[in-house]
Design an enzyme around this catalytic site. Structure first.
Site, mmCIF file in Angstrom:
data_model
loop_
_atom_site.group_PDB
_atom_site.id
_atom_site.type_symbol
_atom_site.label_atom_id
_atom_site.label_comp_id
_atom_site.label_asym_id
_atom_site.label_seq_id
_atom_site.Cartn_x
_atom_site.Cartn_y
_atom_site.Cartn_z
ATOM 1 N N GLY A 123 -2.731 -0.009 9.070
ATOM 2 C CA GLY A 123 -3.436 -1.353 8.595
ATOM 3 C C GLY A 123 -3.327 -2.261 6.912
ATOM 4 O O GLY A 123 -2.089 -1.277 5.444
ATOM 5 N N GLY A 127 -3.418 -1.959 3.421
ATOM 6 C CA GLY A 127 -4.050 -0.808 2.589
ATOM 7 C C GLY A 127 -4.453 -1.322 1.448
ATOM 8 O O GLY A 127 -5.598 -1.149 0.301
ATOM 9 N N ARG A 128 -3.596 -2.351 1.150
ATOM 10 C CA ARG A 128 -4.023 -2.950 -0.569
ATOM 11 C C ARG A 128 -3.523 -4.963 -0.137
ATOM 12 O O ARG A 128 -3.008 -4.838 -0.977
ATOM 13 C CB ARG A 128 -2.926 -2.150 -1.430
ATOM 14 N N GLY A 179 -5.644 0.863 -3.647
ATOM 15 C CA GLY A 179 -5.936 -0.523 -2.869
ATOM 16 C C GLY A 179 -5.069 -1.425 -4.458
ATOM 17 O O GLY A 179 -4.016 -2.356 -4.516
ATOM 18 N N ARG A 188 2.140 -12.998 -0.893
ATOM 19 C CA ARG A 188 2.977 -12.906 -0.038
ATOM 20 C C ARG A 188 2.536 -14.375 0.816
ATOM 21 O O ARG A 188 2.016 -14.586 1.044
ATOM 22 C CB ARG A 188 3.321 -11.974 0.602
ATOM 23 N N ARG A 207 2.919 -7.299 12.877
ATOM 24 C CA ARG A 207 3.700 -5.902 13.010
ATOM 25 C C ARG A 207 3.784 -5.244 13.614
ATOM 26 O O ARG A 207 2.628 -5.340 14.531
ATOM 27 C CB ARG A 207 3.554 -4.990 11.713
ATOM 28 N N ASP A 258 5.544 0.105 11.514
ATOM 29 C CA ASP A 258 4.323 -0.450 10.617
ATOM 30 C C ASP A 258 4.879 -1.824 9.406
ATOM 31 O O ASP A 258 3.880 -2.303 9.040
ATOM 32 C CB ASP A 258 2.942 -0.039 9.619
ATOM 33 N N ASN A 259 5.871 -1.649 8.874
ATOM 34 C CA ASN A 259 7.362 -2.234 8.159
ATOM 35 C C ASN A 259 8.312 -3.118 8.624
ATOM 36 O O ASN A 259 8.754 -3.611 8.184
ATOM 37 C CB ASN A 259 8.242 -1.618 7.335
ATOM 38 N N ASP A 319 7.879 -6.001 3.548
ATOM 39 C CA ASP A 319 7.599 -4.566 3.228
ATOM 40 C C ASP A 319 8.256 -3.988 2.380
ATOM 41 O O ASP A 319 9.290 -2.723 2.794
ATOM 42 C CB ASP A 319 6.667 -4.025 3.558
HETATM 43 P P1 AMP Z 1 4.353 1.880 2.741
HETATM 44 O O1 AMP Z 1 4.997 2.844 3.485
HETATM 45 O O2 AMP Z 1 3.832 1.480 1.593
HETATM 46 O O3 AMP Z 1 4.415 -0.010 3.598
HETATM 47 O O4 AMP Z 1 2.905 2.106 3.333
HETATM 48 C C1 AMP Z 1 1.898 2.596 4.593
HETATM 49 C C2 AMP Z 1 0.181 2.473 4.390
HETATM 50 O O5 AMP Z 1 -0.425 3.360 3.041
HETATM 51 C C3 AMP Z 1 0.161 0.657 4.868
HETATM 52 O O6 AMP Z 1 -1.347 1.073 5.730
HETATM 53 C C4 AMP Z 1 -0.607 0.481 3.437
HETATM 54 O O7 AMP Z 1 -1.452 0.093 3.290
HETATM 55 C C5 AMP Z 1 -0.865 1.764 2.781
HETATM 56 N N1 AMP Z 1 -0.556 1.874 1.262
HETATM 57 C C6 AMP Z 1 0.173 1.788 0.455
HETATM 58 N N2 AMP Z 1 -0.024 2.274 -0.654
HETATM 59 C C7 AMP Z 1 -1.072 1.628 -1.242
HETATM 60 C C8 AMP Z 1 -2.418 1.965 -2.574
HETATM 61 N N3 AMP Z 1 -1.992 1.616 -3.045
HETATM 62 N N4 AMP Z 1 -3.793 1.956 -2.240
HETATM 63 C C9 AMP Z 1 -3.993 1.304 -0.449
HETATM 64 N N5 AMP Z 1 -3.538 1.586 0.485
HETATM 65 C C10 AMP Z 1 -1.556 1.528 0.300
HETATM 66 MG MG MG Z 2 3.579 -1.267 4.199
#
Ligand code: AMP
Ligand code: MG
Length: 516
Positions: free
Chosen positions: A99, A101-102, A134, A191, A198, A268-269, A278
């Site tokens: 989901g 996350g931030r 976040g 963005r 996704r 997810d990306n 992403d």
């Molecule tokens: P990513 O591999 O960067 O696309 O991130 C994978 C997952 O981790 C996604 O659900 C992001 O929203 C979450 N995520 C990455 N960094 C953070 C953060 N600093 N705070 C909250 N969620 C994060």
């Molecule tokens: Mg991501």
């Protein structure tokens, strides 16, 4: 004044719980969540092209009202804030719910007859933040901002970046995953894309056996993001999956032709609308190394290295097909989509590289010459960008290695392969002569498809360091050059230089940590 029409909120089920604490969310595709305000926001950079898409003037964008919006300190009428629920396969394994996350959405803006989702990345915790904060650090936010816009100017489908705001707050990160945490400046990027949906949005309800939610999401996606696809439900599903396969194939060929490596091609990306999405530990290859990955976490397995992107994209599409098979009555249509991926990928790859090598069009017997080139570029450690630019300048009637001189990254390797290279070049000259066209035409065509300026990681790192020491003009200086990647820009030659020796092993200049 931007007009908002928040279809996703209106048409898809939302989370009844309004608590921000990390938790699993069932039966809903989004959760209402407000950005967490920041102490001292400052607009460091913005994209005038993305502002134009939204019909926003510079005066509006730089106003106090918009600074509040872009930092998560306020909303404008019509905006609604939420985070969406998705899952995904990370590094080949099912990871469950992930989901936003931030990333926090501001809603769907309708401008110039088009629809754009706006979201703030780094705007504070959401129910999907798991154990993280976040937030986002300035260095990764500068990279996301620049990458998004650089890709657009290279003609690669991508999400866009409207703005980069420094929060005035510190974010704590263990940057090298070595147990040493430190404070870094925080930032928020706004963005913009027609759709941030996704593969993982579809995988999660399928995995949970929630076919009703999956059906609803597919219906919504078709109606909002693929209105051109008509027909009976089964036929629409088949045509939609085929279209996702086609767009994904085209996208990966785009990445390859410009030397871009995404670095974290988890499902997810992956965008179902075929956009690059992403920008984490990603980058442009310097010396042509098929096994290069910009992601330090991927250094051992090299799952997401340059040469594997086509295969990994297909693997990801297979996972999407698995999800859709929960409601597709005939699995044959999903297989047909995957085969369509292979066909488009191969066709587009040939078309793109025929253009890069200056052939009038691809011929079946061009494969060995191109394969040999890839092999030599790797063995002789040749900079991909400089090679194709230099190749355009070679006179096919008088073969010379001189225009390629700059492209060699290692003198010993250059010497070791000089004879093989000269032999290859002679063959290439024969090949382009056989097209029988005037040479100026070929040169112009090659220079129109082979960028001179790409966002090399060391250039991004220099902009990051200048910004961190108080000079954000560095971001706009670099962006300005990247606006016309294929043009010769007098006075800007230093932005076209290959990675200098000092940058070879410096953090941020070649491989990047996932810490962001
Ligand atoms: P990513 O591999 O960067 O696309 O991130 C994978 C997952 O981790 C996604 O659900 C992001 O929203 C979450 N995520 C990455 N960094 C953070 C953060 N600093 N705070 C909250 N969620 C994060
Ligand atoms: Mg991501």
């Amino acid at each position: 004044m931007l007009h908002f029409d928040n279809r996703l909120l209106r048409e898809l089920p939302g989370d009844a719980d309004t608590d921000n604490r990390p938790r699993p969310v069932f039966g809903a595709l989004w959760s209402p969540v407000s950005p967490t305000p920041v102490a001292a926001p400052r607009l460091l950079a913005w994209s005038s092209e993305t502002a134009d898409l939204l019909g926003l003037s510079e005066r509006e964008l730089t106003s106090p009202e918009w600074l509040a919006v872009l930092s998560g300190n306020g909303v404008l009428p019509g905006m609604s804030t939420y985070a969406t629920c998705y899952g995904g396969h990370q590094f080949g394994a099912w990871a469950g719910q992930l989901g936003d996350g931030r990333a926090i959405f501001l809603g769907e803006a309708v401008a110039g007859g088009r629809r754009f989702e706006l979201q703030l990345k780094g705007a504070g915790p959401t129910p999907y933040c798991r154990r993280a904060d976040g937030r986002a650090v300035l260095r990764s936010s500068i990279r996301e901002f620049l990458c998004s816009e650089a890709m657009h100017h290279l003609g690669v489908p991508t999400t866009r970046a409207l703005s980069l705001v420094a929060t005035g707050e510190a974010v704590t990160r263990d940057r090298f995953y070595d147990g040493h945490s430190a404070d870094e400046p925080g930032a928020v990027v706004c963005r913009v894309a027609p759709s941030f949906l996704r593969f993982g949005h579809f995988e999660l309800p399928a995995r949970r056996g929630d076919t009703a939610l999956l059906r609803q999401l597919i219906g919504f996606t078709l109606s909002r993001d693929f209105p051109e696809i008509s027909g009976q439900p089964e036929e629409r599903l088949a045509r939609w999956f085929r279209e996702v396969c086609e767009r994904t194939a085209r996208l990966v060929v785009h990445w390859t032709r410009v030397g871009f490596v995404h670095g974290v091609m988890n499902t997810d990306n992956m965008s179902v609308t075929g956009l690059s999405i992403d920008y984490g530990p990603c980058g442009w290859i310097d010396d042509f190394d098929p096994a290069w990955t910009p992601n330090a976490t991927d250094a051992r397995g090299r799952r997401y290295c340059f040469a594997r992107q086509g295969a990994v994209a297909r693997w990801n599409l297979e996972r999407l097909a698995d999800a859709l098979s929960a409601i597709a009555p005939d699995p044959g249509v999903l297989n047909a989509g995957l085969e369509h991926y292979d066909a488009i990928y191969n066709g587009e790859f040939r078309r793109a590289f025929a253009a890069k090598f200056g052939f009038a069009q691809w011929r079946d017997d061009d494969a060995p010459l191109v394969e040999q080139a890839f092999d030599l570029l790797q063995k002789a450690a040749v900079d991909m960008t400089l090679f194709f630019r230099g190749l355009a300048a070679v006179d096919p009637l008088a073969p010379s290695m001189a225009p390629l001189g700059e492209a060699f990254c290692d003198e010993a390797k250059r010497q070791a392969h000089a004879a093989a290279f000269a032999a290859w070049l002679a063959q290439w000259c024969g090949r382009v002569r056989s097209d029988g066209e005037p040479d100026e035409g070929r040169q112009a065509r090659m220079n129109a498809v082979n960028p001179r300026y790409v966002l090399r990681n060391y250039l991004a790192q220099e902009a990051i360091e200048r910004t961190e020491s108080g000079d954000p003009a560095a971001i706009h200086e670099l962006l300005d050059v990247l606006r016309r990647p294929c043009a010769d820009q007098p006075g800007k030659e230093h932005f076209a230089e290959k990675r200098p020796a000092w940058a070879r092993h410096k953090p941020g200049c070649s491989m990047l940590s996932c810490s962001s």
